[in-house]
Design a protein around this motif. Structure first.
Motif, PDB file in Angstrom:
ATOM      1  N   LYS A 180       0.831  -1.213   0.000  1.00  0.00           N
ATOM      2  CA  LYS A 180       0.000   0.000   0.000  1.00  0.00           C
ATOM      3  C   LYS A 180       0.861   1.257   0.000  1.00  0.00           C
ATOM      4  N   ARG A 181       1.916   1.219   0.796  1.00  0.00           N
ATOM      5  CA  ARG A 181       2.801   2.397   0.853  1.00  0.00           C
ATOM      6  C   ARG A 181       3.521   2.603  -0.475  1.00  0.00           C
ATOM      7  N   ASP A 184       1.156   4.359  -2.855  1.00  0.00           N
ATOM      8  CA  ASP A 184       1.089   5.793  -2.548  1.00  0.00           C
ATOM      9  C   ASP A 184       2.347   6.515  -3.015  1.00  0.00           C
ATOM     10  N   ASP A 188       2.938   9.615  -5.667  1.00  0.00           N
ATOM     11  CA  ASP A 188       3.661  10.836  -5.304  1.00  0.00           C
ATOM     12  C   ASP A 188       4.836  11.068  -6.243  1.00  0.00           C
TER      13      ASP A 188
END
Length: 399
Positions: A180-181, A184, A188
């Protein structure tokens, strides 16, 4: 008063008087104890020693790694559990003990009526502890050598199973979190890269450092040419009239060079396709470019770190190696651990001495009472007869 005083000579005389009682009781108790110890079932104990948990195996995913990172000596403080304490607690857990019972069908072996009774019997034949050096000690006792070894091996197997399950679950949670990170971070990174790209397109900034160097070099060359043209123009003015074509040409050349310098300084009337950054725009462009580039580099660094952690989590999740390091494997014992025949016989011999002393004291007291206090002796005899009659009546009804 002297007649009532008891001394060593009287004690020795009593022992000699009752010597046969002592000898007979000693022989009877010792022989019976020896026979009983021979008839008692043999028990065997298997031992296993495990090394303390290796913190490098945990990869920082569980409580053991946090305990292992404590300063030396701090983890041994009163009330603070060590990694070995955690292993012992796992071994004593209901999860592991139920699994051991199921593996070896101990309810049938122990002839237990229910699971709780079987757990209590299992606790009676197992000792789970740690040494002063934090080694994990497993001792199991059974009526057969093979069963004793199987009990110890089963405890080790299920301790390893619980650790693997914990490690797999922790690694899976870590992998899912990092996934999940990563998603993200990719968003970004894309956003910051697009912002940098838009800035470069809008202001034709490819590399602010290289373009600044190129602008400075171009400015230096133009300034040198202007200086040279100034010298040529002034020399031509001295030799020729101002309207002379050569003088006019030198003047036009000097003006064009100055215009080029002005373009480099302010960007005025510069070709829109030019990649030369004006000097008066360099501070603003350089600052914006630095911040945008910083954002991109930060996201790249985060992405690189997350990818490393992600691969490690995937490896840990797929890892199926043993988590337990065995120092001493359980082996079939050569000697029995119970019964302790020597201790049983010695204890019986000592008990025979105590019983003989009790009998001797009782009979001596009765004989003395008969002489000193006939009424008391008669009362005692009457009480004994009542007990005998009760016993005969009860024993007769039983028959």
């Amino acid at each position: 008063m002297e007649k009532n005083k008891f001394n060593m000579v009287d004690g020795f005389s009593l022992l000699v008087k009752w010597r046969k009682l002592f000898v007979y009781n000693f022989l009877i108790f010792s022989i019976v104890a020896a026979i009983v110890s021979l008839l008692l079932p043999k028990w065997y104990t298997a031992s296993c020693t495990l090394l303390p948990p290796d913190q490098s195996e945990s990869g920082g995913l569980d409580i053991l790694s946090m305990l292992g990172d404590l300063p030396k000596g701090l983890s041994g403080l009163s009330g603070m559990a060590t990694p070995s304490d955690i292993y012992v607690a796992i071994l004593k857990s209901r999860n592991v003990r139920d699994s051991v019972i199921q593996d070896l069908d101990l309810r049938r072996v122990f002839e237990a009526d229910n699971q709780d009774d079987c757990l209590a019997m299992l606790d009676d034949v197992t000792k789970l502890d740690k040494s002063e050096e934090d080694m994990i000690l497993i001792r199991t006792t059974a009526r057969s050598k093979k069963m004793a070894v199987q009990l110890a091996e089963s405890f080790v197997h299920h301790l390893d199973r619980v650790n693997k399950t914990k490690r797999f679950t922790s690694a899976r949670y870590t992998r899912e979190f990092i996934e999940k990170r990563l998603a993200d971070n990719e968003a970004d990174l894309r956003r910051t890269a697009e912002a940098l790209r838009d800035f470069q397109r809008a202001h034709r900034v490819i590399s602010i450092e290289e373009q600044t160097k190129a602008a400075i070099t171009a400015m230096a060359e133009l300034e040198a040419q202007i200086a040279l043209s100034e010298v040529s123009y002034n020399m031509a003015r001295r030799q020729m009239d101002a309207s002379h074509p050569e003088v006019q040409q030198l003047r036009i050349k000097r003006e064009e060079l100055k215009k080029q310098v002005a373009k480099l300084e302010t960007g005025a009337r510069m070709d829109s396709a030019s990649y030369v950054v004006p000097f008066d725009k360099l501070p603003d462009y350089g600052l914006q470019y630095a911040f945008l580039l910083r954002d991109v580099e930060v996201q790249k660094a985060i992405y690189k770190l997350l990818m490393q952690q992600y691969e490690q989590a995937r490896i840990r999740e797929a890892k199926d190696t043993p988590t337990i390091q065995i120092l001493d494997k359980p082996v079939e014992p050569d000697k029995r651990s119970k019964p302790k025949r020597g201790i049983i016989v010695i204890s019986a011999a000592l008990l025979s001495v105590f019983v003989s002393l009790l009998i001797m004291s009782l009979f001596e007291y009765v004989n003395r009472l008969k002489t000193v206090d006939p009424a008391g002796h008669a009362q005692l005899q009457s009480a004994v007869n009542v007990l005998k009659n009760d016993w005969r009546g009860w024993f007769g009804r039983k028959k």
